[in-house]
Design an enzyme around this catalytic site. Sequence first.
Site, short mmCIF file in Angstrom:
data_model
loop_
_atom_site.label_atom_id
_atom_site.label_comp_id
_atom_site.label_asym_id
_atom_site.label_seq_id
_atom_site.Cartn_x
_atom_site.Cartn_y
_atom_site.Cartn_z
N LYS A 127 -7.23 -8.18 6.71
CA LYS A 127 -7.87 -9.54 6.93
C LYS A 127 -8.94 -9.74 7.71
CE LYS A 127 -4.03 -10.05 4.47
NZ LYS A 127 -3.91 -8.46 4.39
N CYS A 197 -6.40 1.99 6.19
CA CYS A 197 -5.67 2.83 5.25
C CYS A 197 -6.64 3.44 4.18
CB CYS A 197 -4.81 2.02 4.38
SG CYS A 197 -3.50 1.27 5.37
N SER A 473 0.36 -5.40 -1.38
CA SER A 473 -0.60 -4.35 -0.84
C SER A 473 -1.44 -3.90 -1.98
CB SER A 473 0.29 -3.38 0.05
OG SER A 473 -0.69 -2.16 0.30
#
Length: 557
Positions: A127, A197, A473
């Site tokens: 975010k 990630c 996700s």
Amino acid sequence: MTFDQRHKSKKLVDGPDRAPARSYFKSVGYNSEDLKKPLVMVAHSWIGTMPCNFSHRELAQDVMAGVANSGGTPMEVNTISISDGISMGTEGMKASLVSRELIADSIELAAVGYSFDAAVIIVGCDKTIPAGAMVAARLNIPTVILYSGSIAPGKFQGNDVTIQDVFEAVGQHAAGNLDEKELTSLEDAACPGAGSCGAQYTANTMATVLEFIGMSPMGSSTVGATDKRKKVLGYESGQLIMKVLEQGILPKNIITKQALINGIACAAATGGSTNVVLHLLAIAHEAGVPLEIDDFDRISSQTPLIGDLRPGGKYVALDWDIAGGTKLLAKKLLEAKKIDGNILTVTGRTLAMEIEDAVETKDQKVILDIKDAIKPTGGLVILKGNLSPDGSVIKVAGHERLTHEGPARIFEQEEDAMKAVLDNQINKGDVLIIRNEGPKGGPGMREMLGVTAALVGAGLDDSVALLTDGRFSGATRGLMAGHVAPEAAVGGPIALVIEGDTIKFDIPNRKLEVLIDKKTLEKRKSDWQPINHKYKRGVFAKYAKNVSSAAIGAVTS
């Protein structure tokens, strides 16, 4: 006309009447000469709770050195971040999307409160990236956005692994196909250090998209968080912002409709996260640029999938960097006339100019030639129909089923669906409906990676489907439709489905439907009652009251 490099700060620190302000600044180490230079905000979201942003404070020092050595006075500003991966499947996940607004708001408050002339915004976790672009557009002061970089892949049993493997291992463990010792060994190995990630999940999708829009230096995003080159990029970003300030290049000069179209093409070509829809709509809103949810389907249908990247493909973000990075992808798309090379970038040069030095590593297989595309169209698809009249988002990497018809299994919150999966209560052919998880209903529109990964781990991903007014996700794969709008909390059709109704996914025709007649749906609507929120005050209550539909970006302004 020369741009005034001290267009904001001189009102804060110049003149006898501003002596108190200067005195405060001097108390924390600045001197009179510092305060005669442009004041540059170096904003980041370091937090000691997760790897994604863990390198931000260190990277900020490199940026500040670049600013200081190029004639500016850097000042460090810190805000928060919420880890989707850590909070996934808990009430804490409700905080994630809310944090996008809070991060943008807090940077805006600091920028206005201290009259900064320019900004370098360091971004990392999901975010923080759209928040950085949103506030840049909102402030419209010279800004460079720098992504702190991807985590390196872990090693487990001789293979590269990412956090996606750990989430899916939860389902394997529940199904009895992985013992607890193996699960622990995998969790110990999957995340070896700082960085976001490691595949084309939301963070890497949005980071590369910002390069294609022009707000981040081209070629900067695929460099890993712990790669020594990132320090150099930090310093160079500090130097660059002073050039941007000198030239007076503003975010609204950069964030145009065509730039946003380039960003959509980047996401589509790499099998990027469905969250790009939500975030680009929000960025467009802040920039005052018209962008609609249907634009994503249109651009994606014209853009070939050429990035063989996880979660749908084979490779991680750092493999892409070795192959040639974002410049290589941009070159291939530009040669095929899938993006516009004439857009302005933050360097003052066009995108086409920025990729003239693109280099392709011999025999690389990460970014394919257009003629060898994994599929002729991109991964982002917008479904409408009587279940999602305002749209829903699904990612099609190229190997999923294109149609599915099955009975609805109703879950009023994510936890109930997760329990059903782990208790082996889901049957082949089922369509899981997780509702009251939208922007207002959650509130906060939780991601569903825990559930979707558990379905994969249980071996059900190729035989069931799922839809939700929440989000997914970037690591989610399978026939999963998110962002269903209108959401259940406002009486959208998803709220009216009952257990056993037949649900139909029809991707070729872009339809998501419940197979009941209009009269029955209208009768259910007249009987519908909203679920009572437990959040009566505080940030979640304020968010639920003010947030818009996911179909227009879940913005709060």
